[in-house]
Design an enzyme around this catalytic site. Structure first.
Site, PDB file in Angstrom:
ATOM      1  CG  MET A  60      13.219  -4.449  63.552  1.00  0.00           C
ATOM      2  SD  MET A  60      14.117  -3.189  64.608  1.00  0.00           S
ATOM      3  CE  MET A  60      13.458  -3.531  65.993  1.00  0.00           C
ATOM      4  CG  ASP A  62      15.877 -12.109  62.198  1.00  0.00           C
ATOM      5  OD1 ASP A  62      14.737 -12.065  62.735  1.00  0.00           O
ATOM      6  OD2 ASP A  62      16.088 -12.945  61.398  1.00  0.00           O
ATOM      7  CD  GLU A 238      14.120 -18.529  61.303  1.00  0.00           C
ATOM      8  OE1 GLU A 238      13.456 -18.960  60.194  1.00  0.00           O
ATOM      9  OE2 GLU A 238      13.800 -18.282  62.096  1.00  0.00           O
TER      10      GLU A 238
HETATM   11  C1  FRU Z   1      14.352 -15.181  61.473  1.00  0.00           C
HETATM   12  C2  FRU Z   1      14.205 -14.999  60.114  1.00  0.00           C
HETATM   13  C3  FRU Z   1      15.499 -15.556  59.452  1.00  0.00           C
HETATM   14  C4  FRU Z   1      15.102 -14.982  57.842  1.00  0.00           C
HETATM   15  C5  FRU Z   1      14.390 -13.605  58.510  1.00  0.00           C
HETATM   16  C6  FRU Z   1      13.509 -13.143  57.313  1.00  0.00           C
HETATM   17  O1  FRU Z   1      13.345 -14.456  62.316  1.00  0.00           O
HETATM   18  O2  FRU Z   1      13.091 -16.102  59.613  1.00  0.00           O
HETATM   19  O3  FRU Z   1      15.753 -16.758  59.346  1.00  0.00           O
HETATM   20  O4  FRU Z   1      16.513 -14.389  57.197  1.00  0.00           O
HETATM   21  O5  FRU Z   1      13.675 -13.969  59.395  1.00  0.00           O
HETATM   22  O6  FRU Z   1      13.038 -11.878  57.559  1.00  0.00           O
END
Ligand code: FRU
Length: 522
Positions: A60, A62, A238
């Site tokens: 897992m 975000d 992000e």
């Molecule tokens: C942040 C990230 C986001 C992206 C996701 C991909 O941890 O890099 O920017 O959407 O993880 O799993």
């Protein structure tokens, strides 16, 4: 080259694997077999958090699509349904009545032949502006980054649910926003009442910008403004978030908060989250001037923090990914990897410069897990050295403490001690809170893991007020009236259940200390 997900060395390898496996997804409606009862019951693995959400198995990252709807808190999350490292990114799903007890649900939006389902948000489209539901049954709509497997392009797409979030269907007109970028991701969408339209904040990751878009219907989006670069820019930006809060100590005043996560460049190395306070007029965010970055958390393990849409009673609740891209794929847990930080209630407090600071506390629902205190101390002097307070405090507990450094150069608490392991939560008289996890347990899986993490802290009235949540593999520290937080993973042995105090080069006074063992939420 910036460290984008599909260029991250480890993640690139996994992506290549995912490309080779392409051909397994469904394009519109789907259903997935529920996780087996046995898998859902297996919460007793070493390191498995007892008061934090973690998936029963696999990888897992975000939190995604945080929304409260019809009495249920939904947690979606970046999930690899078929492996314990990053890849095949899909939206996993869990639900909770109270942010404490979680039930894992079938994968909500799986990756498919064409796309990985990257981070994003979910809204309740009450007026059915999208037309994806019906006036009598308005939809939940997820807005996610569709990462095109063949090209790496990042476009924004929709999926919707007309059964309260149980099953999701991709919108046939996807993508809804494509600017031709492979660094354009993590849309956070919310309804902006004053302008009566949807607002999206989204990261132009490599440019350290957050773009603002608006839409009447979630399908057509208009670019309105950009914020940044600003403050911390040591890594890609992000997972942004934008919301308004009342300012305690300034009656009638409300301010906006912009959260920007970045990786690397965080305060403890690797992933971290910063925030800006300021104003938002429906099209543009303007930040109050601040020289230094303002961190959401000073530890190593609080990334991708975003907040719930539609939480009741105006609550603003933050959930983080309790891990770090520096070593996230190597943490010694199995068959699951990664948990979330304990949900936090956010507020703003007026500061002397006329601005405001973010304050955070664990959500009040934590108290429902408290057992009878295992220890209460009122007034005890600690000489220089280390003292054991409890031989067996267990692996999962909460502490509230008021400590007065009394000449000590460094002093504080030692948690999860035993078998040569200990994690120190201390105050350095130079004006710092710190967590020392150099001897916390298994620290050998990544060179960056054993470290001391620090946050500037001025004591109020000469005392250190600590609130700690200790779980099988984590420590969360709240202090400075909620203005300073520090989250770190630790991997101590199961027998490291001791709790103590320490003081170096002088003494300390324990004015008050209470330890509540916490019930497992499973
Ligand atoms: C942040 C990230 C986001 C992206 C996701 C991909 O941890 O890099 O920017 O959407 O993880 O799993």
């Amino acid at each position: 080259m910036p460290d984008t997900p599909h260029r991250h060395p480890a993640r690139r390898t996994v992506l290549a694997g995912a490309l080779a496996l392409a051909g397994t997804g469904a394009l519109s409606a789907w259903s997935t077999a529920p996780a087996t009862a046995a898998a859902l019951r297996a919460y007793d693995e070493q390191y498995r958090p007892q008061v934090h959400f973690s998936p029963a198995k696999n990888w897992m990252n975000d939190p995604n699509g945080l929304i409260h709807h019809n009495g249920t808190y939904h947690l979606f999350f970046q999930y690899n349904p078929s492996g314990a490292t990053w890849g095949n990114m899909s939206w996993g799903h869990a639900t909770s009545p109270d942010l404490v007890h979680w039930e894992e649900q079938p994968v909500a939006i799986p990756h498919d032949d064409e796309e990985m389902v990257f981070s994003g948000s979910a809204v309740f489209d009450r007026d059915n502006t999208s037309g994806l539901g019906a006036a009598a049954n308005p939809p939940l709509v997820a807005i996610y980054t569709s990462m095109v497997k063949a090209t790496g392009r990042q476009r924004q797409s929709l999926a919707y649910s007309i059964d309260d979030g149980a099953t999701w269907t991709r919108y046939a007109g996807n993508p809804v926003l494509d600017i031709g970028s492979d660094n354009f991701r993590d849309p956070k969408v919310f309804w902006h009442e004053p302008t009566a339209r949807w607002v999206m904040v989204i990261a132009l990751s490599a440019e350290h910008r957050i773009s603002v878009y608006t839409s009447p219907d979630l399908k057509s989006w208009t670019h309105r403004s950009d914020f940044g670069p600003s403050a911390a820019t040591g890594g890609v930006w992000e997972c942004p978030d934008l919301f308004e809060l009342p300012v305690a100590g300034a009656p009638g005043r409300r301010m906006w908060v912009l959260i920007v996560n970045l990786n690397p460049g965080g305060p403890a190395g690797g992933s971290g989250g910063q925030y800006f306070t300021g104003d938002f007029d429906g099209t543009r965010f303007t930040a109050d001037p601040h020289d230094a970055p303002r961190w959401l958390d000073h530890g190593a393990d609080a990334y991708a923090g975003v907040t719930y849409n539609d939480a009741p009673d105006g609550r603003r609740i933050l959930v983080t990914w309790m891990n770090n891209w520096l070593y996230g794929e190597k943490v010694p847990t199995s068959p699951w990897r990664s948990a979330n930080g304990f949900p936090r209630e956010l507020g703003l407090r007026a500061t002397p410069d006329g601005g405001a600071a973010l304050v955070q506390q664990p959500v009040a629902e934590l108290a429902t897990l408290r057992r009878t205190p295992a220890l209460r101390i009122a007034g005890r002097r600690v000489r220089a050295g280390a003292t054991r307070l409890l031989r067996d405090a267990g692996q999962t507990y909460e502490i509230e403490a008021v400590l007065r450094p009394d000449g000590a150069r460094r002093c504080g608490l030692e948690v999860r001690t035993g078998g040569g392991h200990r994690t120190r939560i201390g105050y350095d008289s130079g004006g710092e809170l710190y967590v020392d996890r150099t001897a916390s347990g298994d620290v050998g899986f990544a060179a960056e893991f054993p470290a001391v993490h620090r946050a500037p802290l001025a004591l109020t009235d000469g005392v250190l007020r600590l609130r700690l949540i200790v779980d099988r593999s984590s420590v969360e520290v709240y202090t400075g009236d909620g203005t300073v937080c520090l989250t770190d993973q630790i991997f101590p042995g199961p027998d490291a259940t001791g709790l103590g105090t320490f003081a170096e080069e002088g003494g300390m006074h324990v004015e008050r200390l209470t330890v509540w063992p916490l019930r497992s939420a499973w």
